[in-house]
Design an enzyme around this catalytic site. Structure first.
Site, PDB file in Angstrom:
ATOM      1  N   GLU A   1      -4.502  12.263 -55.509  1.00 39.06           N
ATOM      2  CA  GLU A   1      -4.360  11.169 -54.324  1.00 39.06           C
ATOM      3  C   GLU A   1      -3.537  11.457 -53.039  1.00 39.06           C
ATOM      4  OE1 GLU A   1      -2.836   7.684 -56.469  1.00 39.06           O
ATOM      5  OE2 GLU A   1      -4.611   7.479 -57.627  1.00 39.06           O
TER       6      GLU A   1
ATOM      7  N   GLU B   1     -11.538   8.827 -64.291  1.00 43.33           N
ATOM      8  CA  GLU B   1     -11.080   7.336 -64.731  1.00 43.33           C
ATOM      9  C   GLU B   1     -11.709   6.285 -64.569  1.00 43.33           C
ATOM     10  OE1 GLU B   1      -7.209   7.240 -62.387  1.00 43.33           O
ATOM     11  OE2 GLU B   1      -6.706   9.222 -62.326  1.00 43.33           O
TER      12      GLU B   1
ATOM     13  N   HIS C   1     -12.871   4.074 -60.004  1.00 43.85           N
ATOM     14  CA  HIS C   1     -12.343   2.836 -60.465  1.00 43.85           C
ATOM     15  C   HIS C   1     -13.242   1.596 -59.314  1.00 43.85           C
ATOM     16  CE1 HIS C   1      -8.935   4.122 -62.649  1.00 43.85           C
ATOM     17  NE2 HIS C   1      -8.547   4.848 -61.733  1.00 43.85           N
TER      18      HIS C   1
ATOM     19  N   ASP D   1     -13.736   3.162 -64.863  1.00 42.78           N
ATOM     20  CA  ASP D   1     -13.662   1.585 -65.148  1.00 42.78           C
ATOM     21  C   ASP D   1     -14.389   0.755 -64.146  1.00 42.78           C
ATOM     22  OD1 ASP D   1     -11.571   1.486 -63.224  1.00 42.78           O
ATOM     23  OD2 ASP D   1     -10.146   1.202 -64.740  1.00 42.78           O
TER      24      ASP D   1
ATOM     25  N   ASN E   1      -7.988  15.545 -57.727  1.00 37.18           N
ATOM     26  CA  ASN E   1      -8.443  14.235 -58.053  1.00 37.18           C
ATOM     27  C   ASN E   1      -8.034  12.989 -57.252  1.00 37.18           C
ATOM     28  OD1 ASN E   1      -9.487  12.899 -60.675  1.00 37.18           O
ATOM     29  ND2 ASN E   1      -7.220  11.928 -60.613  1.00 37.18           N
TER      30      ASN E   1
HETATM   31  C1  XIL Z   1      -1.882   4.260 -64.166  1.00 38.39           C
HETATM   32  C2  XIL Z   1      -1.957   4.029 -65.686  1.00 38.39           C
HETATM   33  O1  XIL Z   1      -3.068   3.622 -66.194  1.00 38.39           O
HETATM   34  C3  XIL Z   1      -0.905   2.879 -65.948  1.00 38.39           C
HETATM   35  O2  XIL Z   1      -0.323   2.681 -67.097  1.00 38.39           O
HETATM   36  C4  XIL Z   1       0.511   3.293 -65.074  1.00 38.39           C
HETATM   37  O3  XIL Z   1       1.584   2.273 -64.869  1.00 38.39           O
HETATM   38  C5  XIL Z   1       0.153   3.573 -63.575  1.00 38.39           C
HETATM   39  O4  XIL Z   1      -0.823   4.355 -63.510  1.00 38.39           O
HETATM   40  N1  XIL Z   1      -4.741   6.498 -60.612  1.00 38.39           N
HETATM   41  C6  XIL Z   1      -4.311   7.641 -61.426  1.00 38.39           C
HETATM   42  C7  XIL Z   1      -3.782   7.094 -62.696  1.00 38.39           C
HETATM   43  O5  XIL Z   1      -4.700   8.679 -61.009  1.00 38.39           O
HETATM   44  O6  XIL Z   1      -2.714   8.014 -63.056  1.00 38.39           O
HETATM   45  C8  XIL Z   1      -3.171   5.611 -62.599  1.00 38.39           C
HETATM   46  O7  XIL Z   1      -2.896   5.546 -63.992  1.00 38.39           O
HETATM   47  C9  XIL Z   1      -4.534   4.721 -62.330  1.00 38.39           C
HETATM   48  C10 XIL Z   1      -4.831   5.234 -60.716  1.00 38.39           C
END
Ligand code: XIL
Length: 459
Positions: free
Chosen positions: A164, A271, A242, A273, A205
């Protein structure tokens, strides 16, 4: 089942039977693989040489429903929080791996692979790192990458080296303490990571880089293009995916995946969802990945809706009672419908070259001390990306301070290790390091030097 096995299967059952099997495979929940359909997400993805994984939390490994689903369905495990900086280095230079080990050991004991997440990030930094800046922060970042990667060397399939680093909207870099150490922090992180674990794939990422028309997507694309052009080590791009109303699915996602892949990197959906878990959206995303040979795997960010960081959006494939949702069936069917493509491209092996080095070593000594100025030249044809120079100091000499390398131990058989920013020595290039030492009379230089296992010419 590996791709190879699948291909052998094609030969054994014949094309007609396979076609029938693939059609039958549209029905979810079929047991076994003889029909051509796999009954689990991991098994279905493996048919085309891909993985299907999930984020797993150490705190839930005692929940039998959770571990039963995760053990059955996922072949790749991303520790959800346990490999983040605040977890692995809560106190500067005091690494803490118990919780990460719990997840990594759980996965490897079951034959699953692990994605490492993440080594350099503006978020989830321990308080000590949040308060650092400038050179101290840069050195701490390099030290952190080396410490964590050394611990898991050879056990991590892919590392999210940097997470990020780009701003939403503007297409520029995100402001952070790491960014304020200088624009080159990302490439320093990648060069450090390559030297620390040459077997791990190194990924950048990010989120909101799925839509090909978005400035942030293009900014990351340009970074990867630049890294590839300049030989900065990068093997993959992780697209978090996401999906929600602010970042909706767009069919141009496939163009994004294939555009990144065309730069010579693998792409992974890291990741996933989907707010509301629309089966159609899930299926479209999986199908987009299957359409791009270098899209090597997909991970969802949690197991059940209740495990999600966005539980209120019910974005995952299993509901809170562990039952598969319509989105699960859609994903399984999409994976089973995918024909085995050419499969992921293996990490490119560098063209064969020769390793070679020459060390010049100038000392200036006084009654109890000396200064050594060392130049390491790459006389081979292969770029050096990360180095360790080994030599043995004459008895009585002890290093008290050094520059441009980390020296350990201070006496006897010493290894000088690059500091990340100077890890790269191109063919015909050189780098200068040095140290101060005390001595008890013998001010001679070491008899020989070895760079990354190769004996160096001296002088
Ligand atoms: C999130 C986790 O799922 C949570 O449990 C934590 O509190 C915060 O981080 N992008 C990412 C992940 O790269 O590491 C994040 O994970 C979600 C967004």
């Amino acid at each position: 089942m590996s791709r190879k096995t699948f291909r052998r299967g094609i030969a054994a059952v014949g094309v007609a039977a396979l076609t029938a099997g693939m059609t039958a495979g549209i029905t979810a929940g079929m047991a076994g693989t003889a029909s051509g359909a796999a009954a689990t997400l991991a098994g279905a993805a493996e048919q085309s040489g891909r993985y299907f994984g999930a984020a797993i939390s150490a705190g839930k490994l005692g929940d039998a429903q959770y571990t039963t689903i995760a053990g059955r369905e996922f072949g790749m495990v991303t520790p959800e929080n346990e490999l983040k900086i605040d977890a692995t280095e809560p106190v500067q230079n005091q690494f803490s791996f118990a919780r990460a080990d719990a997840v990594v050991d759980w996965a490897t004991a079951r034959g699953k692979r692990v994605r490492g997440h993440t080594l350099a990030w503006h978020s989830q930094q321990p308080a000590w790192m949040q308060s650092l800046s400038g050179t101290a922060l840069r050195t701490a970042m390099v030290n952190h990458i080396n410490g964590v990667m050394a611990r898991y060397q050879g056990r991590i399939h892919a590392w999210d080296v940097v997470n990020e680093a780009f701003d939403d909207g503007t297409g520029g870099r995100r402001d952070s303490n790491l960014q304020r150490t200088g624009d080159d922090w990302i490439e320093v992180a990648f060069r450090t990571a390559r030297a620390a674990d040459p077997a791990a794939r190194l990924c950048y990422n990010d989120y909101n880089i799925e839509n090909w028309t978005w400035a942030k997507t293009r900014a990351v694309y340009n970074l990867v293009k630049d890294f590839r052009a300049r030989g900065v080590p990068i093997d993959c791009v992780g697209l978090q995916a996401h999906v929600n109303s602010g970042s909706p699915y767009d069919p141009n996602f496939r163009t994004t995946l294939s555009s990144f892949a065309a730069l010579g990197v693998d792409v992974q959906i890291t990741e996933l969802d989907v707010a509301g878990a629309s089966p159609g959206t899930y299926a479209a995303i999986v199908t987009d990945c299957l359409a791009v040979p270098r899209c090597t795997g997909i991970s969802v960010w949690g197991v059940r809706d209740t495990d999600s960081w966005r539980a209120w959006e019910t974005p995952l494939l299993f509901d809170g009672s562990g039952a598969p949702k319509p989105a699960y069936t859609a994903v399984l069917n999409a994976l089973n419908a995918g024909t085995p493509g050419p499969g992921p491209t293996p990490t490119p092996t560098p063209p064969p070259g020769t390793a070679g080095c020459r060390v010049t070593y100038a000392t200036s000594a006084w009654n109890t001390g000396l200064t050594a100025d060392i130049t390491i030249a790459n006389t081979g044809t292969t770029p050096v990306s990360g180095w360790r120079l080994a030599f043995t100091l004459p008895g009585g000499q002890a290093i008290t301070s050094g520059w441009n390398a980390a020296y350990a131990p201070a006496r006897g058989a010493v290894t000088a290790t690059d500091l990340g920013y100077n890890a790269a020595i191109p063919p015909a290039g050189s780098t200068a390091i040095g140290f101060q030492a005390t001595h008890t009379g013998d001010t001679a230089r070491p008899a020989s030097f070895t760079l990354n296992g190769t004996a160096c010419a001296v002088g």
